[in-house]
Design a protein around this motif. Structure first.
Motif, PDB file in Angstrom:
ATOM      1  N   ALA A  30     -31.993  -5.123 -32.694  1.00 32.38           N
ATOM      2  CA  ALA A  30     -32.154  -6.672 -32.608  1.00 32.38           C
ATOM      3  C   ALA A  30     -31.742  -7.188 -31.237  1.00 32.38           C
ATOM      4  O   ALA A  30     -30.823  -6.816 -30.814  1.00 32.38           O
ATOM      5  CB  ALA A  30     -31.347  -7.376 -33.990  1.00 32.38           C
ATOM      6  N   ASP A  31     -32.460  -8.143 -30.727  1.00 31.73           N
ATOM      7  CA  ASP A  31     -32.252  -8.745 -29.458  1.00 31.73           C
ATOM      8  C   ASP A  31     -31.528 -10.384 -29.904  1.00 31.73           C
ATOM      9  O   ASP A  31     -32.548 -11.047 -29.876  1.00 31.73           O
ATOM     10  CB  ASP A  31     -33.520  -8.743 -28.406  1.00 31.73           C
ATOM     11  N   PHE A  32     -30.400 -10.239 -30.116  1.00 28.81           N
ATOM     12  CA  PHE A  32     -29.674 -11.471 -30.556  1.00 28.81           C
ATOM     13  C   PHE A  32     -29.800 -12.392 -29.369  1.00 28.81           C
ATOM     14  O   PHE A  32     -29.302 -13.540 -29.667  1.00 28.81           O
ATOM     15  CB  PHE A  32     -28.274 -11.227 -31.002  1.00 28.81           C
ATOM     16  N   SER A  33     -29.879 -12.128 -28.105  1.00 26.70           N
ATOM     17  CA  SER A  33     -29.877 -13.050 -27.188  1.00 26.70           C
ATOM     18  C   SER A  33     -31.134 -14.039 -26.903  1.00 26.70           C
ATOM     19  O   SER A  33     -31.361 -15.022 -26.476  1.00 26.70           O
ATOM     20  CB  SER A  33     -29.693 -12.165 -25.657  1.00 26.70           C
ATOM     21  N   ASP A  34     -32.072 -13.432 -27.760  1.00 28.47           N
ATOM     22  CA  ASP A  34     -33.544 -14.123 -27.893  1.00 28.47           C
ATOM     23  C   ASP A  34     -33.427 -14.436 -29.568  1.00 28.47           C
ATOM     24  O   ASP A  34     -34.278 -13.821 -30.362  1.00 28.47           O
ATOM     25  CB  ASP A  34     -34.549 -13.532 -27.435  1.00 28.47           C
ATOM     26  N   PRO A  35     -32.792 -15.366 -30.041  1.00 23.60           N
ATOM     27  CA  PRO A  35     -32.834 -15.333 -31.477  1.00 23.60           C
ATOM     28  C   PRO A  35     -33.921 -15.849 -32.074  1.00 23.60           C
ATOM     29  O   PRO A  35     -34.442 -15.566 -33.343  1.00 23.60           O
ATOM     30  CB  PRO A  35     -31.591 -16.477 -31.734  1.00 23.60           C
ATOM     31  N   GLU A  36     -34.932 -16.435 -31.370  1.00 23.39           N
ATOM     32  CA  GLU A  36     -36.199 -17.002 -31.886  1.00 23.39           C
ATOM     33  C   GLU A  36     -37.157 -16.001 -32.105  1.00 23.39           C
ATOM     34  O   GLU A  36     -37.989 -15.959 -32.642  1.00 23.39           O
ATOM     35  CB  GLU A  36     -36.798 -18.213 -31.156  1.00 23.39           C
ATOM     36  N   SER A  37     -36.802 -14.666 -31.377  1.00 22.14           N
ATOM     37  CA  SER A  37     -37.706 -13.390 -31.640  1.00 22.14           C
ATOM     38  C   SER A  37     -37.324 -12.609 -32.824  1.00 22.14           C
ATOM     39  O   SER A  37     -37.812 -11.876 -33.349  1.00 22.14           O
ATOM     40  CB  SER A  37     -37.706 -12.821 -30.469  1.00 22.14           C
ATOM     41  N   LEU A  38     -36.295 -12.818 -33.827  1.00 23.38           N
ATOM     42  CA  LEU A  38     -35.745 -12.327 -34.612  1.00 23.38           C
ATOM     43  C   LEU A  38     -36.578 -12.466 -35.856  1.00 23.38           C
ATOM     44  O   LEU A  38     -36.882 -13.662 -36.170  1.00 23.38           O
ATOM     45  CB  LEU A  38     -34.249 -12.869 -35.019  1.00 23.38           C
ATOM     46  N   SER A  39     -36.814 -11.432 -36.539  1.00 23.06           N
ATOM     47  CA  SER A  39     -37.527 -11.773 -37.877  1.00 23.06           C
ATOM     48  C   SER A  39     -36.994 -12.138 -38.816  1.00 23.06           C
ATOM     49  O   SER A  39     -35.442 -12.289 -38.722  1.00 23.06           O
ATOM     50  CB  SER A  39     -38.179 -10.347 -38.366  1.00 23.06           C
ATOM     51  N   LEU A  82     -31.125 -19.872 -43.351  1.00 20.34           N
ATOM     52  CA  LEU A  82     -32.430 -19.028 -43.346  1.00 20.34           C
ATOM     53  C   LEU A  82     -33.486 -19.864 -43.457  1.00 20.34           C
ATOM     54  O   LEU A  82     -34.782 -19.727 -43.148  1.00 20.34           O
ATOM     55  CB  LEU A  82     -32.476 -18.023 -44.445  1.00 20.34           C
ATOM     56  N   GLY A  83     -33.405 -20.983 -44.165  1.00 18.18           N
ATOM     57  CA  GLY A  83     -34.323 -22.070 -44.723  1.00 18.18           C
ATOM     58  C   GLY A  83     -35.049 -22.554 -43.296  1.00 18.18           C
ATOM     59  O   GLY A  83     -36.292 -23.120 -43.428  1.00 18.18           O
ATOM     60  N   GLY A  84     -34.340 -22.441 -42.208  1.00 17.56           N
ATOM     61  CA  GLY A  84     -34.956 -23.079 -41.104  1.00 17.56           C
ATOM     62  C   GLY A  84     -35.928 -22.070 -40.137  1.00 17.56           C
ATOM     63  O   GLY A  84     -36.431 -22.494 -39.296  1.00 17.56           O
ATOM     64  N   HIS A  85     -35.685 -20.962 -40.699  1.00 18.46           N
ATOM     65  CA  HIS A  85     -36.463 -19.857 -39.879  1.00 18.46           C
ATOM     66  C   HIS A  85     -37.933 -20.410 -40.035  1.00 18.46           C
ATOM     67  O   HIS A  85     -38.614 -20.513 -41.079  1.00 18.46           O
ATOM     68  CB  HIS A  85     -36.074 -18.519 -40.313  1.00 18.46           C
ATOM     69  N   PRO A  86     -38.712 -19.864 -38.907  1.00 20.16           N
ATOM     70  CA  PRO A  86     -40.069 -20.321 -38.817  1.00 20.16           C
ATOM     71  C   PRO A  86     -40.902 -19.461 -40.016  1.00 20.16           C
ATOM     72  O   PRO A  86     -41.847 -20.070 -40.392  1.00 20.16           O
ATOM     73  CB  PRO A  86     -40.618 -19.907 -37.523  1.00 20.16           C
ATOM     74  N   ASP A  87     -40.528 -18.231 -40.279  1.00 17.52           N
ATOM     75  CA  ASP A  87     -41.117 -17.400 -41.383  1.00 17.52           C
ATOM     76  C   ASP A  87     -40.816 -17.713 -42.844  1.00 17.52           C
ATOM     77  O   ASP A  87     -40.978 -17.054 -43.625  1.00 17.52           O
ATOM     78  CB  ASP A  87     -41.287 -16.134 -41.032  1.00 17.52           C
ATOM     79  N   ALA A  88     -39.610 -18.550 -43.054  1.00 20.04           N
ATOM     80  CA  ALA A  88     -38.957 -18.813 -44.222  1.00 20.04           C
ATOM     81  C   ALA A  88     -39.942 -19.223 -45.351  1.00 20.04           C
ATOM     82  O   ALA A  88     -39.889 -18.822 -46.663  1.00 20.04           O
ATOM     83  CB  ALA A  88     -38.001 -19.945 -44.276  1.00 20.04           C
ATOM     84  N   ASP A  89     -41.247 -19.857 -44.962  1.00 21.54           N
ATOM     85  CA  ASP A  89     -42.045 -20.398 -46.021  1.00 21.54           C
ATOM     86  C   ASP A  89     -43.628 -19.613 -45.831  1.00 21.54           C
ATOM     87  O   ASP A  89     -44.359 -20.070 -46.614  1.00 21.54           O
ATOM     88  CB  ASP A  89     -42.277 -22.005 -45.997  1.00 21.54           C
TER      89      ASP A  89
END
Length: 228
Positions: A7-16, A220-227
């Motif tokens: 995981a690349d935590f320095s780019d958190p928006e890239s995390l699944s 987790l609800g704020g993650h773009p893939d949450a819904d």
């Protein structure tokens, strides 16, 4: 410890979503926590792919109830003033009961008094007593930057797996600046006041690799893939 090596935590928006979830220790540690509260938390952790962090008195029951959930518990919690031998024994008991990871509170008073050798020796004793990762809680809200550096150095030199910002029982919690400082020494667990997805992203971007929060589902609800 949860495997996040890719995981690349320095780019958190890239995390699944799955990777994001696996980096959250969904937590219930308050003084009124019941076994029913722990079981609810474990159900939530299992449903969302999170880890769980619970009081040590429930570890054996939790390990039986949710054997597939990575289970963390605390040692010397919340003030870190147990005798070193008591912390070692508590750590060993937690491991034998089924804990996968331990979050150990340092003796802040020893650190403030300049007895860094005692702080390191205590951490080393716990690390040597168990074959599982030990995260060291330094309680950043109570420390100056110099003291934070010294606490993190003690944890690193004692072969701890991670350093953690806070117990949640002192005024103040994780900050971006503290996470950045601590990440110079070891992987960081940011805990205390991380209430949403944006907060978690800020901590990851600053250098954290784990989040401790009672609001794991909200994060987790704020993650773009949450819904999705």
């Amino acid at each position: 410890m949860t495997d996040s090596s890719d995981a690349d935590f320095s780019d958190p928006e890239s995390l699944s979503l799955d990777t994001f979830a696996a980096a959250i220790d969904h937590t219930v540690l308050g003084p009124t926590t019941t076994l029913a509260d722990v079981e609810t938390l474990l159900d939530e952790a299992a449903d969302h792919g999170m880890n769980a962090c619970i009081p040590p008195c429930y570890v054996a029951e939790a390990a039986e109830y949710a054997p597939d959930v990575t289970l963390a518990t605390v040692v010397g919690f919340p003030h870190g003033q147990h005798a070193p031998g008591a912390k070692r024994d508590e750590a060993e008991r937690a491991w034998r009961d089924g804990a996968d990871e331990l979050d150990l509170v340092i003796n802040v008073g020893r650190l403030l008094a300049g007895d860094d050798d005692a702080v390191q020796a205590e951490i080393s004793e716990v690390v040597a007593a168990v074959p599982i990762p030990v995260k060291v809680i330094i309680e950043t809200a109570l420390l100056t930057n110099d003291q934070k550096h010294r606490a993190c150095a003690a944890a690193r030199d004692a072969d701890a797996a991670m350093v953690k910002t806070s117990t949640g029982f002192a005024d103040g919690g994780a900050t971006v600046d503290d996470v950045a400082l601590m990440s110079e020494y070891l992987p960081v667990k940011a805990s205390g006041g991380v209430g949403g997805y944006d907060d978690a992203c800020a901590m990851f971007a600053a250098g954290a690799e784990r989040i401790g929060a009672s609001s794991g589902i909200e994060i987790l609800g704020g993650h773009p893939d949450a819904d999705a």
